[in-house]
Scaffold this active site. Structure first.
Site, PDB file in Angstrom:
ATOM      1  CG  HIS A 109      -0.953   3.861   4.574  1.00  0.00           C
ATOM      2  ND1 HIS A 109      -1.618   3.392   5.681  1.00  0.00           N
ATOM      3  CD2 HIS A 109      -0.383   2.721   4.277  1.00  0.00           C
ATOM      4  CE1 HIS A 109      -1.816   2.226   6.010  1.00  0.00           C
ATOM      5  NE2 HIS A 109      -1.105   1.386   5.037  1.00  0.00           N
ATOM      6  CB  CYS A 112      -1.030  -0.125   1.109  1.00  0.00           C
ATOM      7  SG  CYS A 112      -0.188  -0.695   2.715  1.00  0.00           S
TER       8      CYS A 112
HETATM    9  N1  LIG Z   1      -4.706  -4.034   5.002  1.00  0.00           N
HETATM   10  C1  LIG Z   1      -4.093  -3.486   4.050  1.00  0.00           C
HETATM   11  O1  LIG Z   1      -3.975  -2.095   4.160  1.00  0.00           O
HETATM   12  C2  LIG Z   1      -3.362  -4.009   2.998  1.00  0.00           C
HETATM   13  C3  LIG Z   1      -2.729  -3.340   1.880  1.00  0.00           C
HETATM   14  C4  LIG Z   1      -2.034  -4.006   1.081  1.00  0.00           C
HETATM   15  C5  LIG Z   1      -1.870  -5.174   1.008  1.00  0.00           C
HETATM   16  N2  LIG Z   1      -2.420  -5.997   2.106  1.00  0.00           N
HETATM   17  C6  LIG Z   1      -2.179  -7.708   2.023  1.00  0.00           C
HETATM   18  O2  LIG Z   1      -3.450  -8.283   1.596  1.00  0.00           O
HETATM   19  C7  LIG Z   1      -3.399  -9.553   2.411  1.00  0.00           C
HETATM   20  C8  LIG Z   1      -5.059  -9.315   3.349  1.00  0.00           C
HETATM   21  O3  LIG Z   1      -4.566  -8.372   4.251  1.00  0.00           O
HETATM   22  P1  LIG Z   1      -5.806  -7.907   5.326  1.00  0.00           P
HETATM   23  O4  LIG Z   1      -5.215  -6.855   5.903  1.00  0.00           O
HETATM   24  O5  LIG Z   1      -7.051  -8.246   4.762  1.00  0.00           O
HETATM   25  O6  LIG Z   1      -5.559  -9.298   6.249  1.00  0.00           O
HETATM   26  P2  LIG Z   1      -6.430  -9.762   7.456  1.00  0.00           P
HETATM   27  O7  LIG Z   1      -7.597  -8.931   7.721  1.00  0.00           O
HETATM   28  O8  LIG Z   1      -5.766 -10.560   8.317  1.00  0.00           O
HETATM   29  O9  LIG Z   1      -7.278 -11.087   6.561  1.00  0.00           O
HETATM   30  C9  LIG Z   1      -6.571 -12.314   5.961  1.00  0.00           C
HETATM   31  C10 LIG Z   1      -7.374 -13.209   5.390  1.00  0.00           C
HETATM   32  O10 LIG Z   1      -6.859 -14.567   4.763  1.00  0.00           O
HETATM   33  C11 LIG Z   1      -7.688 -15.538   5.345  1.00  0.00           C
HETATM   34  N3  LIG Z   1      -6.550 -16.742   5.402  1.00  0.00           N
HETATM   35  C12 LIG Z   1      -5.690 -16.606   6.824  1.00  0.00           C
HETATM   36  N4  LIG Z   1      -4.922 -17.963   6.622  1.00  0.00           N
HETATM   37  C13 LIG Z   1      -5.638 -18.590   5.639  1.00  0.00           C
HETATM   38  C14 LIG Z   1      -5.312 -19.906   5.144  1.00  0.00           C
HETATM   39  N5  LIG Z   1      -4.484 -20.792   5.524  1.00  0.00           N
HETATM   40  N6  LIG Z   1      -6.176 -20.613   4.171  1.00  0.00           N
HETATM   41  C15 LIG Z   1      -7.172 -19.606   3.569  1.00  0.00           C
HETATM   42  N7  LIG Z   1      -7.466 -18.342   3.910  1.00  0.00           N
HETATM   43  C16 LIG Z   1      -6.469 -17.855   5.013  1.00  0.00           C
HETATM   44  C17 LIG Z   1      -8.280 -15.121   6.386  1.00  0.00           C
HETATM   45  O11 LIG Z   1      -9.438 -16.066   6.516  1.00  0.00           O
HETATM   46  P3  LIG Z   1     -10.034 -16.223   8.219  1.00  0.00           P
HETATM   47  O12 LIG Z   1     -10.890 -15.060   8.563  1.00  0.00           O
HETATM   48  O13 LIG Z   1     -10.723 -17.343   7.766  1.00  0.00           O
HETATM   49  O14 LIG Z   1      -9.040 -16.340   9.142  1.00  0.00           O
HETATM   50  C18 LIG Z   1      -8.604 -13.703   6.011  1.00  0.00           C
HETATM   51  O15 LIG Z   1      -9.871 -13.831   5.185  1.00  0.00           O
HETATM   52  C19 LIG Z   1      -2.484  -9.504   3.108  1.00  0.00           C
HETATM   53  O16 LIG Z   1      -1.564 -10.340   2.251  1.00  0.00           O
HETATM   54  C20 LIG Z   1      -1.723  -8.091   3.252  1.00  0.00           C
HETATM   55  O17 LIG Z   1      -0.205  -8.084   3.341  1.00  0.00           O
HETATM   56  C21 LIG Z   1      -3.161  -5.620   3.011  1.00  0.00           C
END
Ligand SMILES: NC(=O)c1ccc[n+]([C@@H]2O[C@H](COP(=O)([O-])OP(=O)(O)OC[C@H]3O[C@@H](n4cnc5c(N)ncnc54)[C@H](OP(=O)(O)O)[C@@H]3O)[C@@H](O)[C@H]2O)c1
Length: 355
Positions: free
Chosen positions: A241, A149
């Site tokens: 951010h 991001c």
């Molecule tokens: N937040 C941001 O601003 C942002 C920006 C850019 C990129 N990202 C990237 O985008 C991705 C998601 O970020 P987030 O902030 O949404 O994270 P998050 O809220 O922790 O969500 C993670 C997701 O992955 C699923 N998951 C975890 N372990 C898994 C597994 N073994 N098999 C299948 N599904 C699984 C979770 O499912 P459950 O709910 O069932 O646990 C949940 O749906 C990350 O890689 C992060 O680095 C985030």
């Protein structure tokens, strides 16, 4: 384009980014969300029974979808990935090997030499890495990624002033709480505080930016020579951010040159009039106290980077403040724009008749 539509799915639909994808895909003119997957913790549950984190109501069309396990073949051709990065290591390649096009938010494959790290306004031509990826990995699908991001906002700023030859940049980020996903950091660590460490974030900004600005050649992308020094911090802001940026150039632009370059900045999404392309990818502000997350984060439906405080830097050449919506332009909105570019440029198998 208007003749086709595509069913789409989401890997990691229950997380912070997954839910932004759900929200932003509701009513999309080309994509219809029909499939959701998450971890074993969520599989088998009705999506409407999971915890919804966003202020807008959950779209009605997804309430009765049952969350599946992330198994290739069961999903539509086009899947968005908002998986935890460690889960993406095996799941995303398995989907590409089964013929799916995976549009990913995770860091896992961003720096792979044959994987596009895409900002459609900046390096739409990098989609030409897909045939190389398919040859090397012998899979019929593909993985296309969007950057970290904070990287997105810096890279758009540097791309807009590319003609002045950016050669170095110092960036200090002030990153919102939603960037850590749900439940993210403990409130004890964040409230009334600034945390000067986000694991791996400095390195992502420093390594991803030269690839995004790089030149596509027959052998892959040759990185841009710009050197970046990044210091990421977490601050108690909900969304958005902020980045304090100083830039050194080969040819020093005036403040007015920079403002004009930011205002004029546009690319393939604007030329193709993609459905979620911002009219102004960079919004240049002249007030002395802008941009601010609370006031400016939703600019262009969260898809614009706001820039302000452009002025001389006594160390490098120019300095400014940039702001972007981390879960929209920095994640879900970025992925949807990437998918729109893939659709518009013929990288998806034929879609279905519009609904
Ligand atoms: N937040 C941001 O601003 C942002 C920006 C850019 C990129 N990202 C990237 O985008 C991705 C998601 O970020 P987030 O902030 O949404 O994270 P998050 O809220 O922790 O969500 C993670 C997701 O992955 C699923 N998951 C975890 N372990 C898994 C597994 N073994 N098999 C299948 N599904 C699984 C979770 O499912 P459950 O709910 O069932 O646990 C949940 O749906 C990350 O890689 C992060 O680095 C985030």
């Amino acid at each position: 384009m208007a003749q086709q539509g595509w069913d789409v799915g989401i890997l990691g639909a229950t997380g912070m980014v997954g839910q932004q994808l759900v929200r932003r895909l509701a009513g999309h003119p080309w994509f219809r969300l029909t499939w959701l997957a998450a971890s074993d913790r969520s599989a088998g549950r009705r999506f409407g029974d999971t915890r919804w984190l966003l202020a807008d109501a959950m779209p009605d069309a997804v309430r009765d979808l049952v969350i599946e396990r992330p198994i290739p073949g069961r999903a539509p051709h086009l899947v968005f990935s908002a998986l935890d990065a460690s889960a993406a290591v095996e799941i995303e390649p398995a989907f590409a090997a089964a013929g799916h096009v995976v549009v990913s938010n995770t860091r896992t494959h961003r720096l792979d030499a044959d994987v596009p790290l895409l900002i459609p306004e900046v390096n739409a031509d990098h989609l030409a890495l897909i045939p190389l990826q398919r040859r090397r990995r012998a899979w019929p699908g593909a993985i296309v990624t969007n950057p970290n991001c904070s990287t997105v906002f810096l890279a758009m700023v540097l791309a807009a002033c590319r003609r002045f030859g950016p050669r170095s940049a110092l960036v200090t980020t002030l990153q919102a709480v939603s960037g850590a996903g749900y439940p993210g950091a403990a409130s004890w660590d964040l409230l009334g505080n600034v945390v000067p460490f986000i694991d791996g974030e400095d390195e992502k900004i420093e390594t991803e930016t030269p690839k995004i600005l790089g030149t596509l050649t027959a052998g892959g992308v040759v990185n841009h020579p710009v050197t970046i020094s990044a210091q990421a911090t977490r601050v108690p802001v909900v969304d958005g951010h902020t980045e304090s940026i100083s830039i050194g150039f080969d040819t020093t632009p005036s403040d007015a040159d920079l403002a004009e370059a930011f205002t004029a900045f546009a690319g393939r999404p604007q030329a193709l009039a993609l459905p979620t392309a911002p009219r102004r990818p960079i919004v240049c502000r002249t007030e002395p106290d802008r941009p601010q997350p609370r006031l400016d984060v939703e600019q262009e439906d969260g898809m614009a980077v706001s820039v302000g405080r452009i002025r001389r830097c006594q160390v490098l050449d120019a300095k400014l403040v940039a702001l972007g919506h981390n879960t929209v332009r920095g994640a879900a909105g970025a992925a949807i724009l990437n998918a729109e570019l893939l659709a518009a440029e013929g990288w998806l198998v034929d879609g279905v008749t519009p609904w």
